[in-house]
Design a protein around this motif. Structure first.
Motif, PDB file in Angstrom:
ATOM      1  N   UNK A  40       0.714  -1.406   0.088  1.00 35.16           N
ATOM      2  CA  UNK A  40      -0.034   0.043   0.044  1.00 35.16           C
ATOM      3  C   UNK A  40       0.945   1.225   0.183  1.00 35.16           C
ATOM      4  N   UNK A  41       1.975   1.278   0.770  1.00 36.72           N
ATOM      5  CA  UNK A  41       2.738   2.512   1.032  1.00 36.72           C
ATOM      6  C   UNK A  41       3.869   2.482   0.146  1.00 36.72           C
ATOM      7  N   UNK A  42       4.444   1.588  -0.352  1.00 41.60           N
ATOM      8  CA  UNK A  42       5.862   1.459  -1.035  1.00 41.60           C
ATOM      9  C   UNK A  42       5.817   0.815  -2.259  1.00 41.60           C
ATOM     10  N   UNK A  43       7.094   0.282  -2.419  1.00 47.43           N
ATOM     11  CA  UNK A  43       7.215  -0.139  -3.670  1.00 47.43           C
ATOM     12  C   UNK A  43       7.832  -1.655  -3.505  1.00 47.43           C
ATOM     13  N   UNK A  44       6.908  -2.830  -3.739  1.00 51.74           N
ATOM     14  CA  UNK A  44       7.076  -4.222  -3.352  1.00 51.74           C
ATOM     15  C   UNK A  44       8.376  -4.537  -3.855  1.00 51.74           C
ATOM     16  N   UNK A  45       9.159  -5.447  -3.102  1.00 56.61           N
ATOM     17  CA  UNK A  45      10.318  -5.967  -3.380  1.00 56.61           C
ATOM     18  C   UNK A  45      10.245  -6.945  -4.363  1.00 56.61           C
ATOM     19  N   UNK A  46       9.266  -7.813  -4.349  1.00 59.90           N
ATOM     20  CA  UNK A  46       8.747  -8.965  -4.961  1.00 59.90           C
ATOM     21  C   UNK A  46       7.162  -9.246  -4.739  1.00 59.90           C
ATOM     22  N   UNK A  47       6.832  -9.760  -5.806  1.00 60.57           N
ATOM     23  CA  UNK A  47       5.136 -10.015  -5.956  1.00 60.57           C
ATOM     24  C   UNK A  47       5.026 -10.970  -6.861  1.00 60.57           C
ATOM     25  N   UNK A  48       4.215 -12.069  -6.450  1.00 57.62           N
ATOM     26  CA  UNK A  48       3.969 -13.179  -7.513  1.00 57.62           C
ATOM     27  C   UNK A  48       2.918 -12.709  -8.381  1.00 57.62           C
ATOM     28  N   UNK A  49       3.265 -13.500  -9.769  1.00 52.62           N
ATOM     29  CA  UNK A  49       2.555 -13.240 -11.057  1.00 52.62           C
ATOM     30  C   UNK A  49       0.920 -13.378 -10.520  1.00 52.62           C
ATOM     31  N   UNK A  50       0.692 -14.432  -9.846  1.00 49.20           N
ATOM     32  CA  UNK A  50      -0.671 -14.910  -9.213  1.00 49.20           C
ATOM     33  C   UNK A  50      -1.398 -13.880  -8.601  1.00 49.20           C
ATOM     34  N   UNK A  51      -0.393 -13.286  -7.587  1.00 54.28           N
ATOM     35  CA  UNK A  51      -1.079 -12.278  -6.648  1.00 54.28           C
ATOM     36  C   UNK A  51      -1.403 -10.860  -7.668  1.00 54.28           C
ATOM     37  N   UNK A  52      -0.700 -10.817  -8.526  1.00 57.99           N
ATOM     38  CA  UNK A  52      -0.921  -9.432  -9.473  1.00 57.99           C
ATOM     39  C   UNK A  52      -2.240  -9.840 -10.297  1.00 57.99           C
ATOM     40  N   UNK A  53      -2.623 -11.019 -10.472  1.00 57.10           N
ATOM     41  CA  UNK A  53      -3.772 -11.320 -11.247  1.00 57.10           C
ATOM     42  C   UNK A  53      -4.931 -10.878 -10.202  1.00 57.10           C
ATOM     43  N   UNK A  54      -4.764 -11.471  -8.966  1.00 56.46           N
ATOM     44  CA  UNK A  54      -6.059 -11.354  -8.031  1.00 56.46           C
ATOM     45  C   UNK A  54      -6.309  -9.851  -7.953  1.00 56.46           C
ATOM     46  N   UNK A  55      -5.186  -9.067  -7.606  1.00 55.56           N
ATOM     47  CA  UNK A  55      -5.255  -7.593  -7.267  1.00 55.56           C
ATOM     48  C   UNK A  55      -5.902  -6.951  -8.821  1.00 55.56           C
ATOM     49  N   UNK A  56      -5.564  -7.244  -9.771  1.00 58.71           N
ATOM     50  CA  UNK A  56      -6.109  -6.858 -10.909  1.00 58.71           C
ATOM     51  C   UNK A  56      -7.565  -7.256 -10.910  1.00 58.71           C
ATOM     52  N   UNK A  57      -7.906  -8.193 -10.735  1.00 58.64           N
ATOM     53  CA  UNK A  57      -9.379  -8.757 -10.712  1.00 58.64           C
ATOM     54  C   UNK A  57     -10.287  -7.881  -9.546  1.00 58.64           C
ATOM     55  N   UNK A  58      -9.561  -7.694  -8.545  1.00 60.20           N
ATOM     56  CA  UNK A  58     -10.322  -7.093  -7.390  1.00 60.20           C
ATOM     57  C   UNK A  58     -10.576  -5.735  -7.707  1.00 60.20           C
ATOM     58  N   UNK A  59      -9.462  -4.909  -8.308  1.00 59.48           N
ATOM     59  CA  UNK A  59      -9.517  -3.539  -8.539  1.00 59.48           C
ATOM     60  C   UNK A  59     -10.038  -3.337 -10.038  1.00 59.48           C
ATOM     61  N   UNK A  60     -10.394  -4.382 -10.822  1.00 62.52           N
ATOM     62  CA  UNK A  60     -10.963  -4.237 -12.222  1.00 62.52           C
ATOM     63  C   UNK A  60      -9.979  -3.476 -13.090  1.00 62.52           C
ATOM     64  N   UNK A  61      -8.677  -3.705 -12.953  1.00 68.42           N
ATOM     65  CA  UNK A  61      -7.755  -2.813 -13.634  1.00 68.42           C
ATOM     66  C   UNK A  61      -7.083  -3.923 -14.395  1.00 68.42           C
TER      67      UNK A  61
END
Length: 95
Positions: A40-61
């Motif tokens: 939320x407040x910074x730049x993530x060091x690492x993030x799984x591709x699957x997590x990005x998918x979920x974030x995009x679905x939740x935010x509709x982005x």
């Protein structure tokens, strides 16, 4: 890359990290409070591709809403030479 989660979430009416955290959990992505704070407040060091998918679905982005390219921050070998010629400083010595 610039991480743009807060603005993307705000554009979808989500103003608090805890609110996004709950929505992500409802979609199967359980994130600790510490990791959520970092997302939320910074730049993530690492993030799984699957997590990005979920974030995009939740935010509709799209992924491009979350990750903004910053090509001007990329060092290019030919830039240094161009700068020296432009200012007329000649070759530089690195120590």
């Amino acid at each position: 890359m610039k991480w743009n989660l807060r603005l993307t979430a705000a554009n979808k009416g989500i103003w608090k990290a805890s609110e996004l955290q709950r929505s992500l959990a409802e979609h199967g992505l359980v994130i600790s409070a510490g990791k959520m704070s970092g997302l939320w407040s910074g730049q993530p060091v690492s993030l799984k591709m699957g997590d990005l998918d979920v974030i995009c679905v939740v935010l509709g982005c799209e992924i491009g809403d979350l990750l903004i390219p910053e090509p001007e921050k990329v060092h290019r070998p030919d830039q240094e030479e161009t700068v020296r010629v432009a200012v007329g400083s000649g070759p530089s010595r690195r120590r």
